[in-house]
Design a protein around this motif. Structure first.
Motif, PDB file in Angstrom:
ATOM      1  N   ILE A 166      -1.783  -8.109  -3.848  1.00 18.39           N
ATOM      2  CA  ILE A 166      -1.953  -6.804  -4.499  1.00 18.39           C
ATOM      3  C   ILE A 166      -1.546  -6.941  -5.967  1.00 18.39           C
ATOM      4  O   ILE A 166      -0.437  -7.391  -6.271  1.00 18.39           O
ATOM      5  CB  ILE A 166      -1.091  -5.720  -3.826  1.00 18.39           C
ATOM      6  CG1 ILE A 166      -1.389  -5.667  -2.324  1.00 18.39           C
ATOM      7  CG2 ILE A 166      -1.342  -4.359  -4.469  1.00 18.39           C
ATOM      8  CD1 ILE A 166      -0.488  -4.711  -1.570  1.00 18.39           C
ATOM      9  N   TYR A 202      -0.549  -5.124  -9.371  1.00 15.41           N
ATOM     10  CA  TYR A 202       0.035  -3.878  -9.844  1.00 15.41           C
ATOM     11  C   TYR A 202      -0.042  -3.829 -11.370  1.00 15.41           C
ATOM     12  O   TYR A 202       0.114  -4.853 -12.060  1.00 15.41           O
ATOM     13  CB  TYR A 202       1.501  -3.767  -9.427  1.00 15.41           C
ATOM     14  CG  TYR A 202       1.697  -3.501  -7.956  1.00 15.41           C
ATOM     15  CD1 TYR A 202       1.913  -2.211  -7.491  1.00 15.41           C
ATOM     16  CD2 TYR A 202       1.674  -4.542  -7.027  1.00 15.41           C
ATOM     17  CE1 TYR A 202       2.106  -1.958  -6.134  1.00 15.41           C
ATOM     18  CE2 TYR A 202       1.859  -4.302  -5.672  1.00 15.41           C
ATOM     19  CZ  TYR A 202       2.079  -3.008  -5.231  1.00 15.41           C
ATOM     20  OH  TYR A 202       2.261  -2.766  -3.905  1.00 15.41           O
ATOM     21  N   GLN A 245      -1.825   0.413  -8.295  1.00 14.49           N
ATOM     22  CA  GLN A 245      -2.098  -0.831  -7.599  1.00 14.49           C
ATOM     23  C   GLN A 245      -3.580  -0.934  -7.250  1.00 14.49           C
ATOM     24  O   GLN A 245      -4.261   0.063  -7.000  1.00 14.49           O
ATOM     25  CB  GLN A 245      -1.261  -0.922  -6.326  1.00 14.49           C
ATOM     26  CG  GLN A 245      -1.700   0.010  -5.198  1.00 14.49           C
ATOM     27  CD  GLN A 245      -0.898  -0.226  -3.929  1.00 14.49           C
ATOM     28  OE1 GLN A 245       0.279   0.056  -3.913  1.00 14.49           O
ATOM     29  NE2 GLN A 245      -1.553  -0.738  -2.911  1.00 14.49           N
ATOM     30  N   GLN A 250      -6.625  -2.414  -4.790  1.00 12.68           N
ATOM     31  CA  GLN A 250      -6.782  -2.578  -3.343  1.00 12.68           C
ATOM     32  C   GLN A 250      -6.358  -3.996  -2.939  1.00 12.68           C
ATOM     33  O   GLN A 250      -6.628  -4.966  -3.667  1.00 12.68           O
ATOM     34  CB  GLN A 250      -8.242  -2.331  -2.931  1.00 12.68           C
ATOM     35  CG  GLN A 250      -8.679  -0.881  -3.057  1.00 12.68           C
ATOM     36  CD  GLN A 250      -7.953   0.012  -2.067  1.00 12.68           C
ATOM     37  OE1 GLN A 250      -7.692  -0.382  -0.934  1.00 12.68           O
ATOM     38  NE2 GLN A 250      -7.598   1.209  -2.502  1.00 12.68           N
ATOM     39  N   PRO A 251      -5.691  -4.164  -1.809  1.00 13.90           N
ATOM     40  CA  PRO A 251      -5.248  -5.504  -1.401  1.00 13.90           C
ATOM     41  C   PRO A 251      -6.430  -6.465  -1.238  1.00 13.90           C
ATOM     42  O   PRO A 251      -7.524  -6.082  -0.823  1.00 13.90           O
ATOM     43  CB  PRO A 251      -4.552  -5.255  -0.062  1.00 13.90           C
ATOM     44  CG  PRO A 251      -4.185  -3.811  -0.077  1.00 13.90           C
ATOM     45  CD  PRO A 251      -5.253  -3.119  -0.862  1.00 13.90           C
ATOM     46  N   ASP A 307       3.379  -8.132  -2.688  1.00 16.61           N
ATOM     47  CA  ASP A 307       2.800  -7.983  -1.361  1.00 16.61           C
ATOM     48  C   ASP A 307       3.039  -6.568  -0.846  1.00 16.61           C
ATOM     49  O   ASP A 307       3.512  -5.687  -1.581  1.00 16.61           O
ATOM     50  CB  ASP A 307       3.377  -9.027  -0.404  1.00 16.61           C
ATOM     51  CG  ASP A 307       4.896  -8.912  -0.273  1.00 16.61           C
ATOM     52  OD1 ASP A 307       5.456  -7.858  -0.630  1.00 16.61           O
ATOM     53  OD2 ASP A 307       5.515  -9.871   0.204  1.00 16.61           O
ATOM     54  N   ASN A 308       2.717  -6.352   0.428  1.00 10.53           N
ATOM     55  CA  ASN A 308       2.862  -5.012   1.009  1.00 10.53           C
ATOM     56  C   ASN A 308       4.305  -4.539   1.040  1.00 10.53           C
ATOM     57  O   ASN A 308       4.578  -3.334   1.094  1.00 10.53           O
ATOM     58  CB  ASN A 308       2.304  -4.991   2.439  1.00 10.53           C
ATOM     59  CG  ASN A 308       0.799  -4.767   2.435  1.00 10.53           C
ATOM     60  OD1 ASN A 308       0.267  -4.132   1.521  1.00 10.53           O
ATOM     61  ND2 ASN A 308       0.102  -5.301   3.429  1.00 10.53           N
ATOM     62  N   ASN A 309       5.264  -5.474   1.036  1.00 18.41           N
ATOM     63  CA  ASN A 309       6.677  -5.119   1.088  1.00 18.41           C
ATOM     64  C   ASN A 309       7.293  -5.003  -0.301  1.00 18.41           C
ATOM     65  O   ASN A 309       8.514  -5.014  -0.442  1.00 18.41           O
ATOM     66  CB  ASN A 309       7.447  -6.164   1.905  1.00 18.41           C
ATOM     67  CG  ASN A 309       6.982  -6.207   3.346  1.00 18.41           C
ATOM     68  OD1 ASN A 309       6.718  -5.160   3.946  1.00 18.41           O
ATOM     69  ND2 ASN A 309       6.859  -7.409   3.892  1.00 18.41           N
ATOM     70  N   THR A 357      -7.701  -9.946   0.598  1.00 15.62           N
ATOM     71  CA  THR A 357      -7.441 -10.833   1.732  1.00 15.62           C
ATOM     72  C   THR A 357      -8.018 -12.205   1.428  1.00 15.62           C
ATOM     73  O   THR A 357      -9.177 -12.326   1.021  1.00 15.62           O
ATOM     74  CB  THR A 357      -8.073 -10.269   3.017  1.00 15.62           C
ATOM     75  OG1 THR A 357      -7.458  -9.015   3.312  1.00 15.62           O
ATOM     76  CG2 THR A 357      -7.871 -11.227   4.180  1.00 15.62           C
ATOM     77  N   ARG A 379      -3.323 -14.852   3.454  1.00 18.00           N
ATOM     78  CA  ARG A 379      -2.614 -13.601   3.677  1.00 18.00           C
ATOM     79  C   ARG A 379      -3.545 -12.452   3.320  1.00 18.00           C
ATOM     80  O   ARG A 379      -4.550 -12.639   2.621  1.00 18.00           O
ATOM     81  CB  ARG A 379      -1.313 -13.527   2.867  1.00 18.00           C
ATOM     82  CG  ARG A 379      -1.489 -13.624   1.380  1.00 18.00           C
ATOM     83  CD  ARG A 379      -0.152 -13.819   0.650  1.00 18.00           C
ATOM     84  NE  ARG A 379       0.807 -12.807   1.019  1.00 18.00           N
ATOM     85  CZ  ARG A 379       2.118 -12.957   0.928  1.00 18.00           C
ATOM     86  NH1 ARG A 379       2.631 -14.113   0.527  1.00 18.00           N
ATOM     87  NH2 ARG A 379       2.939 -11.974   1.254  1.00 18.00           N
ATOM     88  N   ASN A 380      -3.189 -11.253   3.761  1.00 18.20           N
ATOM     89  CA  ASN A 380      -4.064 -10.099   3.542  1.00 18.20           C
ATOM     90  C   ASN A 380      -3.460  -9.083   2.593  1.00 18.20           C
ATOM     91  O   ASN A 380      -3.861  -7.923   2.570  1.00 18.20           O
ATOM     92  CB  ASN A 380      -4.387  -9.410   4.871  1.00 18.20           C
ATOM     93  CG  ASN A 380      -3.129  -8.928   5.586  1.00 18.20           C
ATOM     94  OD1 ASN A 380      -2.022  -9.100   5.059  1.00 18.20           O
ATOM     95  ND2 ASN A 380      -3.288  -8.343   6.749  1.00 18.20           N
ATOM     96  N   ASP A 381      -2.453  -9.489   1.794  1.00 21.73           N
ATOM     97  CA  ASP A 381      -1.804  -8.509   0.925  1.00 21.73           C
ATOM     98  C   ASP A 381      -1.541  -9.076  -0.467  1.00 21.73           C
ATOM     99  O   ASP A 381      -0.425  -9.027  -0.977  1.00 21.73           O
ATOM    100  CB  ASP A 381      -0.500  -8.009   1.544  1.00 21.73           C
ATOM    101  CG  ASP A 381       0.482  -9.137   1.847  1.00 21.73           C
ATOM    102  OD1 ASP A 381       0.102 -10.317   1.726  1.00 21.73           O
ATOM    103  OD2 ASP A 381       1.635  -8.818   2.186  1.00 21.73           O
TER     104      ASP A 381
END
Length: 1189
Positions: free
Chosen positions: A203, A205, A216, A218-219, A168-170, A221, A199-201
């Motif tokens: 991702i 990798y 990565q 693009q995320p 995710d984004n984190n 959604t 969720r919107n992330d």
């Protein structure tokens, strides 16, 4: 008949040829080239670094090297970007002026000397690629709750392929489960979606391992809506039209998302990893299971991943071919898919690659190149790099498919033979030389070497030798009076002398004699048999009260020439770091004992050859209060009586003794066997302290006597008086021996051992054992012998390390025991006969390398695989060409490893290494020694930094290069800065210096100033630590003269005295004025003071405006501002200006100040307030100058 005799001779030649393969030719003797290190066949390079294609070889004379590229000669001299390392065939390609992809291709190295030519594998050089991901924005995905979903990853194709993971984004990994999991292709599969999946992330990798880069996508959604939410959303978009029915997604049976259809197929190569995948959708989430048609999975090689969705089988073999079924099942049904797996095989060695032959003139030998593969591979031979059919004819050489037979070889026929085995899936290329030598024997084991062993342990004395013909080895002891043969000596094929159980009389000098037709060589070594280390006084169980002192003893007996060390452990860990614990020479003392000190204490006494241990428990109890009730052990039970007597049981009753203020916790019943073990009492059973009877189970053919002990918190009572004797009748054995084992003490025997039955277990007279064995792989008849008064039997003449099935059955005069269980064992081990193949090293950083090898086949290990040993040593530093004599280091990797790490290596150094497999018997032959180079690292600090020639504004720095250069020094960085008397640092100046300089003169420095210098060296990997030094420039003579003279001038002394006198007069005047204050009507004057200048206070912040500081709004130095805004004075705040010059200012009797403040005096006060409180002094001025210039 003649042809049959000729074939027998050839078989003898083959046997003799195999005996010669173990020889390693010393490098001081003539020999053809041998490739010792080369780059891997598929060589992926980093486009950011120079390309290094390895090719190292040994030989005498040292070989020369050449290369081909894409099948044609590669002229290195014509390419300015390519050079070959000195005394090596390794190519170094500089990519600073040309892209790495320009040098992609197929490379092959040739090493030749006058005795032959060796060639490397075809090395396919390709640069790693990590292409960028498309940055196209991905539209949000809106799905109905309960449906399946696939989030595609589809990374760009890289070399090697990237490793995929979702985060995710984190940068936290997305949780996966049986419902949500990642497929082998990287896509994320949802068997069904839930509201919390929104969720919107999402991702994806991709990590490209060769270049260590991560990219990565693009995320993505994802919005999961229930039916009402979807209809509301779509109605707003499509004019209140419901796009979905009123029914939510129904629960359903599974269907497969991947693979599709009822069946599919997959091909996998032997030795590779097979991964089969089945991902299903359904509601509720289906469970996946796997089966194989007609056989089971190989348990040791099979695992499941991704919540059973992936079946993984490592080290695939032909037996893994077949049909695999995966089944997806939930409560509404199931789905099935069949995957047909076919196994192909690139060529692989059956009996190892062909080995070098060393033959004497007139001898015979054989080269064997035996391999297999699917499809069956083809075999071609070459001599010195030329197809053998195009090589000069040689009547002593005969090629028969995968074998070359040499008969009656002659001097001058040395050559290197290449064997190439290939099919559609790969190839094997091996070099093996035939070296025709006439060489007298030599012993390679160091002379006068001392071997030390512990008494009753095995002793192995080496005699490694070389000669052509192969020398015969003989051993003598102390003198050459008689050859050492037979018990207790065993002579191994490699010349090693073994003493299976060494005794003191085996100590002494041993003489190894190597002899062939050309000469004889004698070597002396020594064996010392040492007494074992034994703990005589062991620590004892202790019960100690809290706060007391306890001591454990640990006295040892050892060989006088060995020096044992003592280590104490608590509960198998280190002793607490506490000063209460004192370790003596043979004891451990603990003072002021606490509850935390309770536990098991272990004493370890070890020498360089052996170790002995002993343990004892410490129990901590509360200190006895004073006064206290007296607690004692209970009195022994009495009145033992036997009732309800049967053949296999009896009832025992007793009367308890006095408890002595501590309730009895339990009773311990013991028995004595007066028939088999008179005088020894054994524990039989325990009963709670509330019972006074016990039902005892008995064995046949025993004369029992019983006694009882009582236990309370203090301890056990004394035993009761014995009961009457109770005799049971004999019977056939109820059980067979346990602990049946099969092992070998020699390579051709099998020792069958077992734990014998005790007299209590014999059940009758004349107990003996029926011992049975047969080979496990051969379903033959059991061989049976009868053994009495022993617990082992030795089977001789067995093949080396083959499995056996074993049975041992107990028999006495009243019958046989039950049918015995089958145990398994192996006959004796022998030393491994093969070395690991495909040995290579991968350098990870400047101090760490990883060694890889192919495991040795089990049948060539000839014993229990213990692991692999990597011998490695530093040859030299790469910036010096002199050898670096360092003892070999050894790292052992237990178990069936195929790689291992070599830590703590020196940067910018050349290392050599080989790998050996070892079993319970010892080590196998080493793999061919290979080399690898460690890259440059950061250098150490310069060895020295000195300051010379200090002048007014200059000085010279001289230094020595670092002792640990760790690479090529590319330059030095010099930083320096002034330091004042308060150790405050001034601005830093930095100077870059070339690598060939060891001194520098710094100009335009400030005189009489202390400077601090920092100097460090640099390599291409960065700067190392700095060495520092300080120095002071010379003081200007004129300034120094002024500093000295001013303090001795008469005018200066007079001025100081005048200033002191003036201050004294002013103080006297102030004192007089203060004591002359009169009585005046001050109230009117104080009320009349309405002039704003008289109270210059700001209303907003209650501060005196004319006395404020423009920078930080703080009161002037020495002033005090009360919180009510008025100016008050105390005895320490008297102003010299007010007392000495204030004509308008007066004091009344109570100390109130009467007067007017004029603007002139106020401005004067401000001006004076900003000045220094000290009188101006020339000395102070000079000191300030010296501090800051």
């Amino acid at each position: 008949m003649m042809e049959r005799r000729r074939m027998d001779a050839v078989l003898l030649v083959v046997f003799l040829g195999h005996l010669t393969t173990a020889l390693e030719v010393p490098l001081d003797l003539s020999q053809p080239p041998t490739i010792t290190h080369q780059s891997p066949k598929d060589y992926i390079i980093d486009p950011r670094e120079n390309i290094i294609i390895h090719c190292e070889a040994k030989g005498k004379p040292h070989p020369s090297f050449s290369w081909t590229r894409n099948g044609t000669h590669f002229d290195i001299d014509q390419d300015p970007n390519v050079h070959m390392r000195p005394h090596s065939g390794t190519l170094v390609v500089d990519i600073s002026r040309e892209k790495a992809e320009h040098f992609e291709g197929i490379y092959q190295c040739t090493a030749r000397n006058k005795h032959g030519t060796a060639v490397s594998n075809n090395i396919v050089v390709r640069q790693s690629r990590s292409p960028l991901w498309s940055k196209d924005k991905i539209k949000p995905i809106v799905v109905q709750e309960g449906v399946s979903l696939i989030l595609p990853c589809r990374p760009p194709a890289g070399l090697p392929p990237p490793i995929i993971f979702w985060m995710d984004n984190n940068f936290q990994r997305l949780p996966q489960s049986s419902r949500v999991s990642q497929a082998l292709n990287g896509d994320l599969y949802f068997s069904n979606v839930l509201r919390e999946d929104s969720r919107n992330d999402y991702i994806c990798y991709a990590r490209f391992p060769h270049t260590q880069t991560i990219q990565q996508k693009q995320p993505i959604t994802v919005k999961v809506l229930n039916l009402d939410a979807i209809n509301d959303t779509m109605a707003a978009l499509y004019n209140d039209t419901d796009l979905f029915s009123d029914d939510p997604v129904e629960e359903r049976k599974p269907t497969f998302l991947i693979p599709s259809g009822p069946s599919s197929s997959k091909m996998v190569l032997r030795g590779h990893v097979l991964e089969l995948e089945c991902i299903a959708e359904g509601l509720p989430t289906p469970e996946i299971s796997w089966t194989k048609v007609s056989s089971d999975f190989p348990a040791q090689r099979t695992s499941t991943l991704h919540y059973q969705k992936t079946l993984r089988i490592v080290n695939v073999s032909e037996s893994d071919e077949g049909d695999y079924h995966c089944t997806a099942r939930n409560q509404f049904g199931s789905a099935h898919h069949t995957i047909r797996v076919t196994v192909k095989a690139a060529p692989y060695w059956i009996s190892g690659a062909p080995r070098n032959l060393v033959l004497a003139p007139g001898e015979n030998g054989v080269l064997t190149c035996r391999a297999s593969g699917t499809p069956k591979p083809s075999i071609t031979w070459a001599m010195n790099g030329i197809p053998i059919e195009n090589s000069p004819k040689d009547l002593s050489r005969k090629v028969e498919d995968d074998t070359i037979i040499f008969t009656d070889v002659q001097t001058g026929s040395s050559a290197v033979y290449q064997c190439n085995i290939s099919n559609d899936y790969g190839y094997l290329l091996a070099n093996a030389f035939v070296n025709v030598l006439s060489e007298p024997p030599r012993v390679l084991t160091p002379a006068n070497k001392v071997y030390q062993v512990i008494k009753n342990h095995q002793a192995l004395i080496d005699c490694a030798s070389f000669g052509s013909p192969i020398p015969k080895i003989k051993w003598f002891k102390d003198s050459r009076s008689s050859i050492l043969v037979g018990e207790p000596y065993i002579l191994h094929d490699n010349g090693t002398l073994e003493i299976h159980i060494a005794q003191a009389q085996n100590s002494g000098k041993y003489i190894c004699v190597a002899q062939n037709v050309l000469g004889i060589y004698e070597n002396h070594v020594y064996l010392e048999v040492k007494e074992p280390t034994r703990i005589l006084k062991q620590p004892e169980y202790k019960v100690i009260q809290r706060g007391r002192t306890v001591m454990f003893e640990c006295k040892v007996k050892h060989d006088p020439s060995l020096f044992p060390t003592m280590t104490w452990l608590k509960d198998d860990g280190e002793l607490p770091d506490d000063e209460r614990f004192t370790v003596g020479s043979d004891s451990l003392t603990i003072t002021d004992v606490t509850e935390n000190d309770a536990g098991v204490y272990t004493c370890i006494r070890n020498t360089s050859l052996d170790v002995d241990t002993a343990s004892a428990e410490l129990t901590v109890v509360e200190a006895t209060p004073t006064p206290a009730i007296v607690y004692e052990r209970p009195d022994p039970p009495s009145d033992l009586e036997l009732t309800d007597k049967k053949q296999r049981s009896v009832q025992l009753t007793w009367t308890p003794g006095d408890e002595h203020n501590s309730p009895i916790q339990k009773f311990l019943i013991q028995y004595e066997d007066l028939l088999h073990h008179r005088g020894h009492w054994h524990n039989l059973t325990e009963v709670p302290g509330t019972k006074t009877t016990a039902h005892l189970k008995l064995s046949p053919y025993v004369h029992y006597s019983f006694r009882v002990l009582a236990l309370n918190t203090v301890g056990f009572s004394h035993p009761s008086l014995p009961s009457k004797i109770y005799r049971t009748d004999p019977a056939a054995p109820d059980e067979n021996p346990t602990g049946v084992q099969g092992f070998g003490t020699e390579h051709d025997n099998l020792v069958i051992s077992w734990k014998p039955l005790s007299g209590l277990q014999s059940n009758g007279p004349r107990l003996h054992y029926r011992v049975m064995w047969r080979q496990k792989a051969v379903d033959g008849e059991w061989t049976t012998v009868t053994v009495a008064n022993n617990s082992k039997f030795v089977v001789s003449g067995t093949p080396t390390f083959v499995p056996y099935e074993l049975k041992v059955q107990a028999v006495n005069d009243h019958g046989v025991g039950p049918e015995p269980a089958i145990f398994h064992g192996y006959s004796g081990e022998d030393l491994p006969v093969a070395a690991p193949e495909n040995v290579q090293a991968v350098v990870l950083n400047s101090t760490l390398a990883e060694v890889h090898w192919d495991p040795v086949p089990q049948k060539l290990i000839r014993g229990y695989l213990k692991g692999y040993k990597v011998y490695y040593w530093k040859e030299r530093s790469l910036h010096k060409h002199n050898p670096h004599h360092v003892e070999k280091q050894i790292l052992s990797f237990s178990g069936n490893h195929s790689h291992g790490m070599l830590p703590g290596l020196h940067p910018f150094s050349l290392y050599s290494f080989n790998v050996r497999v070892y079993n319970g018997k010892g080590e196998g032959p080493p793999s061919p020694t290979q080399q690898f180079e460690m890259p440059e690292g950061v250098p150490g600090a310069p060895t020295s930094l000195t300051v010379t020639n200090p002048n007014l504004d200059s000085l010279t720095l001289e230094w020595s290069p670092p002792h640990d250069r760790n690479g090529h020094i590319t330059g030095y960085t010099l930083k320096y800065q002034p330091v004042n008397n308060s150790n405050e640092l001034g601005p830093v100046e930095e100077l870059a210096l070339p690598a060939n300089e060891t001194s520098v003169t710094l100009l335009n420095l400030k005189y009489s100033t202390r400077y601090r210098f920092y100097l460090n060296a640099k390599t291409v990997r960065g700067a190392g630590p700095a060495i520092s030094q300080e120095a002071v420039t010379i003081m200007d003579e004129a300034v120094a003269s002024r500093q000295v003279d001013i303090a001795t001038q008469g005018w200066f002394i007079g001025l100081m005295c005048a200033i002191a006198l003036l201050i004294l007069i002013l103080l006297i005047i102030c004192f007089i004025q203060r004591n002359k204050g009169g009585k005046y009507p001050v109230k009117e004057k104080e009320d009349a003071h309405t002039d704003p200048e008289f109270q210059p206070m700001k209303e907003d912040d209650c501060t005196f405006g004319e006395y404020s500081d423009n920078e930080d709004h703080k009161p002037l130095k020495g002033s005090r501002t009360p919180s009510n805004g008025t100016v008050k004075r105390d005895d320490s705040d008297d102003s010299l200006v007010d007392y000495g010059e204030g004509g308008d200012g007066q004091f009344n009797e109570d100390g109130s100040f009467i007067g007017q403040y004029s603007g002139k005096s106020a401005s004067r006060d401000i001006a004076e307030g900003h000045e220094s409180s000290e009188a101006p002094s020339p000395i102070n001025a000079m000191n300030s100058l010296n501090s800051f210039v």
